[in-house]
Design an enzyme around this catalytic site. Structure first.
Site, PDB file in Angstrom:
ATOM      1  CD  GLU A  24      -1.042   4.829  11.104  1.00 49.19           C
ATOM      2  OE1 GLU A  24      -2.140   4.297  10.879  1.00 49.19           O
ATOM      3  OE2 GLU A  24      -0.024   4.637  10.434  1.00 49.19           O
ATOM      4  CE  LYS A  84      -6.928   0.876   6.239  1.00 49.06           C
ATOM      5  NZ  LYS A  84      -5.982   0.029   5.451  1.00 49.06           N
ATOM      6  CB  VAL A 105       0.378   7.622   6.443  1.00 47.76           C
ATOM      7  CG1 VAL A 105       1.421   8.692   6.120  1.00 47.76           C
ATOM      8  CG2 VAL A 105       1.004   6.504   7.268  1.00 47.76           C
ATOM      9  CG  ASP A 137      -2.474   0.336  -5.508  1.00 41.77           C
ATOM     10  OD1 ASP A 137      -2.508   1.420  -4.894  1.00 41.77           O
ATOM     11  OD2 ASP A 137      -2.893  -0.734  -5.027  1.00 41.77           O
ATOM     12  CB  SER A 139       0.388   4.496  -0.791  1.00 39.05           C
ATOM     13  OG  SER A 139      -0.084   5.051   0.422  1.00 39.05           O
ATOM     14  CB  ALA A 140      -3.206   8.728  -0.613  1.00 36.49           C
ATOM     15  CG  ASP A 141       0.496   6.365   3.220  1.00 33.24           C
ATOM     16  OD1 ASP A 141      -0.681   6.753   3.340  1.00 33.24           O
ATOM     17  OD2 ASP A 141       0.938   5.323   3.753  1.00 33.24           O
ATOM     18  CE  LYS A 158       1.782  -0.984   6.385  1.00 33.86           C
ATOM     19  NZ  LYS A 158       1.641   0.464   6.262  1.00 33.86           N
TER      20      LYS A 158
END
Length: 308
Positions: A24, A84, A105, A137, A139-141, A158
């Site tokens: 990335e 981003k 990601v 919330d 993450s789209a990861d 994280k």
């Protein structure tokens, strides 16, 4: 029709069945590590992939063009200011011809999969955020890891995320989560989280066998390989937990939410650890790239290809 542009080394390697590792670009931009650490991270990750026998492929959107693999002369572009770009932003970055879209990601996985790259290395992935029941919330990861048949190599999620719920979400999505020579889920700059990792693996050949078995069963999701930060570079869990609690309180007091939380919390942790989190970030990114290269080489070997 939008065409993903591959660099010559990446195109040649893929056509010859050789090992390629996608990287990335967010971590290398001003959105990731501060300068000059971001440039050092790029150099170390590229070298680790190459020394491991694979071809590195940095993903980004440059002048509105989706790219997989960059020429060294273009590296200053991604080291400087960037916007981003997650997977949802790729059409916008292309349609609006962004100067530089630093891929997260999810975007990197989308580009890697479209190019036919089977292994991707990053730092730490996103996940389910704390208080998700109020914010929603996630993450789209996580969805991207599930959606693309790519092995993602990371240092876990994280540390400021809801790690138990992140593991549960990955299970719900059907993503195999593997611990690289560890029984505990790594937590980014600290090698332990206190959570057991679903499955332990010892080497690249074991990962390759798992991936091959999934393909034989018709699996279309990706595989997540979690690698602890090298012991000499990791930060104590108790120290990180204390810094994290203080950072999250400050973020809440300032009304931060969503994407704004990540850079704020990471910055506060860097301050609280007197900058030692930055070297840890560098070490884990390099180590992940090294592990990813070994997996890519093994996958290429199993498919009848060669190393770089």
């Amino acid at each position: 029709m939008t065409e993903i542009v591959l660099s010559d080394p990446v195109r040649t390697a893929l056509s010859e069945g050789r090992a390629v590792v996608a990287l990335e670009s967010t971590i290398f931009s001003h959105l990731g590590l501060p300068s000059p650490a971001n440039a050092e991270a790029l150099d170390r990750c590229l070298a680790a992939v190459e020394q491991g026998g694979a071809v590195p492929a940095v993903t980004a959107v440059v002048d509105g063009v989706p790219r997989v693999g960059l020429d060294p002369s273009e590296h200053p572009r991604i080291l400087g200011p960037a916007r981003k770009a997650a997977a949802r932003d790729l059409p916008v970055a292309i349609g609006q011809a962004w100067d530089v879209g630093a891929t997260t990601v999810s975007a990197s996985l989308a580009l890697a999969a479209a190019a036919g790259i089977r292994v991707f290395a990053t730092g730490g992935i996103g996940g389910v955020h704390r208080e998700v029941e109020q914010t929603g919330d996630v993450s789209a990861d996580l969805g991207a890891i599930a959606a693309h048949p790519v092995v993602t190599v990371c240092a876990g999620a994280k540390v400021f995320l809801d790690l138990p719920r992140t593991l549960e979400h990955l299970e719900m999505l059907g993503v195999p989560v593997l611990g690289w020579r560890t029984d505990e889920l790594p937590a980014f700059t600290t090698p332990t989280s206190g959570l057991p990792v679903p499955h332990r693996v010892e080497d690249a050949s074991e990962v390759a066998r798992i991936v091959a078995a999934g393909r034989a069963l018709g699996a279309t999701q990706g595989t997540l390989v979690t690698v602890p930060v090298p012991a000499a570079d990791g930060l104590p869990k108790a120290e990180i937990d204390a810094a994290l609690d203080a950072a999250l309180r400050d973020a809440a007091a300032e009304g931060l939410s969503g994407a704004a939380v990540t850079p704020f919390v990471l910055g506060r942790i860097a301050e609280a650890t007197e900058g030692r989190s930055v070297p840890a970030n560098l070490a884990l990114a390099e180590n992940n790239a090294r592990v990813a290269a070994s997996i890519a080489v093994e996958l290429a070997r199993r498919d009848g290809g060669t190393a770089a």
